[in-house]
Design a protein around this motif. Structure first.
Motif, PDB file in Angstrom:
ATOM      1  N   GLU A   1     -87.244 -68.600 -11.376  1.00  0.00           N
ATOM      2  CA  GLU A   1     -86.822 -69.012 -12.716  1.00  0.00           C
ATOM      3  C   GLU A   1     -85.709 -68.101 -13.238  1.00  0.00           C
ATOM      4  O   GLU A   1     -84.761 -68.569 -13.867  1.00  0.00           O
TER       5      GLU A   1
ATOM      6  N   ARG B   1     -82.547 -69.189 -11.634  1.00  0.00           N
ATOM      7  CA  ARG B   1     -82.079 -70.447 -12.241  1.00  0.00           C
ATOM      8  C   ARG B   1     -81.398 -70.179 -13.583  1.00  0.00           C
ATOM      9  O   ARG B   1     -80.341 -70.738 -13.889  1.00  0.00           O
ATOM     10  N   ILE B   2     -81.968 -69.292 -14.364  1.00  0.00           N
ATOM     11  CA  ILE B   2     -81.397 -68.955 -15.665  1.00  0.00           C
ATOM     12  C   ILE B   2     -80.063 -68.224 -15.498  1.00  0.00           C
ATOM     13  O   ILE B   2     -79.094 -68.522 -16.212  1.00  0.00           O
ATOM     14  N   LYS B   3     -79.997 -67.306 -14.542  1.00  0.00           N
ATOM     15  CA  LYS B   3     -78.741 -66.587 -14.298  1.00  0.00           C
ATOM     16  C   LYS B   3     -77.648 -67.552 -13.857  1.00  0.00           C
ATOM     17  O   LYS B   3     -76.485 -67.409 -14.270  1.00  0.00           O
ATOM     18  N   ALA B   4     -77.999 -68.544 -13.026  1.00  0.00           N
ATOM     19  CA  ALA B   4     -77.022 -69.552 -12.595  1.00  0.00           C
ATOM     20  C   ALA B   4     -76.541 -70.365 -13.788  1.00  0.00           C
ATOM     21  O   ALA B   4     -75.348 -70.690 -13.896  1.00  0.00           O
ATOM     22  N   LYS B   5     -77.429 -70.691 -14.704  1.00  0.00           N
ATOM     23  CA  LYS B   5     -77.068 -71.435 -15.906  1.00  0.00           C
ATOM     24  C   LYS B   5     -76.136 -70.613 -16.790  1.00  0.00           C
ATOM     25  O   LYS B   5     -75.158 -71.140 -17.339  1.00  0.00           O
ATOM     26  N   ILE B   6     -76.426 -69.332 -16.930  1.00  0.00           N
ATOM     27  CA  ILE B   6     -75.565 -68.459 -17.721  1.00  0.00           C
ATOM     28  C   ILE B   6     -74.180 -68.384 -17.102  1.00  0.00           C
ATOM     29  O   ILE B   6     -73.164 -68.500 -17.808  1.00  0.00           O
ATOM     30  N   THR B   7     -74.117 -68.218 -15.788  1.00  0.00           N
ATOM     31  CA  THR B   7     -72.830 -68.151 -15.098  1.00  0.00           C
ATOM     32  C   THR B   7     -72.044 -69.438 -15.297  1.00  0.00           C
ATOM     33  O   THR B   7     -70.842 -69.402 -15.590  1.00  0.00           O
ATOM     34  N   ALA B   8     -72.719 -70.570 -15.166  1.00  0.00           N
ATOM     35  CA  ALA B   8     -72.050 -71.858 -15.359  1.00  0.00           C
ATOM     36  C   ALA B   8     -71.545 -71.998 -16.790  1.00  0.00           C
ATOM     37  O   ALA B   8     -70.426 -72.489 -17.024  1.00  0.00           O
ATOM     38  N   ALA B   9     -72.327 -71.563 -17.754  1.00  0.00           N
ATOM     39  CA  ALA B   9     -71.923 -71.661 -19.156  1.00  0.00           C
ATOM     40  C   ALA B   9     -70.724 -70.764 -19.442  1.00  0.00           C
ATOM     41  O   ALA B   9     -69.791 -71.168 -20.143  1.00  0.00           O
TER      42      ALA B   9
ATOM     43  N   ASN C   1     -68.477 -69.731 -17.245  1.00  0.00           N
ATOM     44  CA  ASN C   1     -67.324 -70.317 -16.561  1.00  0.00           C
ATOM     45  C   ASN C   1     -66.800 -71.543 -17.298  1.00  0.00           C
ATOM     46  O   ASN C   1     -65.587 -71.737 -17.408  1.00  0.00           O
ATOM     47  N   HIS C   2     -67.693 -72.350 -17.813  1.00  0.00           N
ATOM     48  CA  HIS C   2     -67.292 -73.541 -18.571  1.00  0.00           C
ATOM     49  C   HIS C   2     -66.537 -73.130 -19.836  1.00  0.00           C
ATOM     50  O   HIS C   2     -65.498 -73.707 -20.168  1.00  0.00           O
TER      51      HIS C   2
END
Length: 65
Positions: free
Chosen positions: A41, A44-52, A54-55
């Motif tokens: 988990e 998954r959260i770190k990947a979401k932060i990275t995506a956010a 970068n976006h």
């Protein structure tokens, strides 16, 4: 940062409930599985932060032109 800072006044929040759960009845195997699930988990959260991030950077670059 304290969990109360993140989720004030939400006694039914999953993180609050997780933090309050009694770990004594769990076996070593169950605790190990729990750690693996929590680590997944976190990833998954770190990947979401990275995506956010970068976006946001892409949007900022687009609107600076």
């Amino acid at each position: 940062m304290d969990l109360d800072d993140l989720f004030p006044g939400k006694p039914e929040d999953p993180l609050t409930l997780l933090q309050r759960q009694d770990l004594d009845p769990l076996s070593v195997d169950e605790l190990t599985a729990r750690i693996a699930a929590l680590e997944a988990e976190i990833a998954r959260i770190k990947a979401k932060i990275t995506a956010a991030v970068n976006h946001r950077a892409s949007a900022d670059a687009l609107f600076r032109k």
